[in-house]
Scaffold this active site. Structure first.
Site, PDB file in Angstrom:
ATOM      1  N   ASN A  81      30.489 -60.364 -29.511  1.00  0.00           N
ATOM      2  CA  ASN A  81      30.320 -59.281 -30.464  1.00  0.00           C
ATOM      3  C   ASN A  81      30.253 -57.986 -29.652  1.00  0.00           C
ATOM      4  O   ASN A  81      30.047 -58.024 -28.439  1.00  0.00           O
ATOM      5  CB  ASN A  81      29.039 -59.475 -31.289  1.00  0.00           C
ATOM      6  CG  ASN A  81      29.073 -58.718 -32.589  1.00  0.00           C
ATOM      7  OD1 ASN A  81      29.921 -57.846 -32.793  1.00  0.00           O
ATOM      8  ND2 ASN A  81      28.145 -59.020 -33.477  1.00  0.00           N
ATOM      9  N   HIS A  82      30.426 -56.865 -30.305  1.00  0.00           N
ATOM     10  CA  HIS A  82      30.470 -55.598 -29.571  1.00  0.00           C
ATOM     11  C   HIS A  82      29.693 -54.537 -30.348  1.00  0.00           C
ATOM     12  O   HIS A  82      29.712 -54.516 -31.578  1.00  0.00           O
ATOM     13  CB  HIS A  82      31.911 -55.124 -29.379  1.00  0.00           C
ATOM     14  CG  HIS A  82      32.858 -56.210 -28.988  1.00  0.00           C
ATOM     15  ND1 HIS A  82      32.894 -56.756 -27.724  1.00  0.00           N
ATOM     16  CD2 HIS A  82      33.777 -56.893 -29.711  1.00  0.00           C
ATOM     17  CE1 HIS A  82      33.799 -57.710 -27.684  1.00  0.00           C
ATOM     18  NE2 HIS A  82      34.350 -57.814 -28.890  1.00  0.00           N
ATOM     19  N   THR A  83      29.026 -53.660 -29.603  1.00  0.00           N
ATOM     20  CA  THR A  83      28.307 -52.545 -30.207  1.00  0.00           C
ATOM     21  C   THR A  83      29.228 -51.335 -30.275  1.00  0.00           C
ATOM     22  O   THR A  83      29.811 -50.928 -29.260  1.00  0.00           O
ATOM     23  CB  THR A  83      27.063 -52.194 -29.371  1.00  0.00           C
ATOM     24  OG1 THR A  83      26.202 -53.335 -29.320  1.00  0.00           O
ATOM     25  CG2 THR A  83      26.314 -51.022 -29.978  1.00  0.00           C
TER      26      THR A  83
END
Length: 239
Positions: A96-98
């Site tokens: 996942n990525h911010t």
């Protein structure tokens, strides 16, 4: 446009097509030696898309149906343990990525900026239905059942039956005595859950939950079919 420019453009277009085809083939039709580990009798239907096969580990007596999609970075492990079956169209995404100021999403994942990832582990004897999505944080406990279309982003307790988006427990797979008998067939003594562990599990997760499975004795015909299936799948006996 001159004839030379037309020829150059065609060459560039053909190169792009070949490059895309090579990328498709490398991701969707993967030889077993590219995985971190695949047991000799693991049944993997192609196409089976994997971004980083070196970080995928698949144990014996497993069945992976067509159209599985694993989107993982080299640092993100996916572990699928013995006796597990995964239905068609399932996606496994441990990363996942911010969202980051100044970085478009096109580059965010590809460059692995501010990744938020967790390994995904599917424990023994799990049944994952069709078109399930396993996200970062998913850890499927031993013997659980995940219904078709379910989105899983949190741990699933052993022997739970979960449905929905997001996941929720609707049933237990077996009663305690049946789990004990079930594990006597599948696991060595030191691998089995104790009655005390099961009682604690049931008290925490399965109060007033119905039972999904059955303890009906198998007929002679059913036992014969089991034996035939073991032979053609080269089933590895637990002990």
């Amino acid at each position: 446009m001159s004839l030379l420019n037309k020829i150059i453009n065609r060459i560039i277009n053909h190169y792009a097509i070949l490059r895309d085809f090579k990328g498709y083939h490398c991701r969707y039709f993967i030889s077993r030696d590219r995985f971190g580990y695949v047991a000799p009798n693991a049944m993997i239907a192609q196409p089976f898309r994997v971004e980083s096969p070196q970080s995928v580990f698949i144990e014996e007596n497993t069945r992976i149906r067509i159209g599985i999609n694993i989107i993982n970075a080299p640092t993100e492990k996916v572990i699928i343990k013995k006796y597990t079956a995964i239905g068609p169209g399932t996606s496994i995404i441990p990363g996942n990525h911010t969202s980051t100021v100044g970085v478009p999403h096109f580059l965010l994942g590809l460059a692995h900026i501010n990744d938020k990832s967790k390994d995904i582990i599917v424990e023994e004897d799990c049944w994952v239905g069709t078109n399930v999505t396993l996200l970062a944080g998913a850890h499927l406990g031993r013997g659980c059942v995940v219904a078709s279309g379910c989105i899983v982003s949190k741990p699933v307790p052993p022997y739970a039956v979960v449905v929905g988006t997001p996941q929720k427990i609707i049933a237990k797979k077996f009663d305690i005595d049946d789990i004990i008998e079930h594990e006597k067939v599948l696991y060595k003594h030191e691998e089995r859950m104790t009655r005390e562990e099961l009682e604690a599990l049931f008290a925490e997760h399965f109060v007033d939950k119905k039972t999904f499975g059955t303890n009906k004795p198998l007929t002679e015909e059913e036992l014969q079919r089991i034996q035939e299936t073991k032979e053609w799948t080269q089933f590895v006996e637990p002990f």
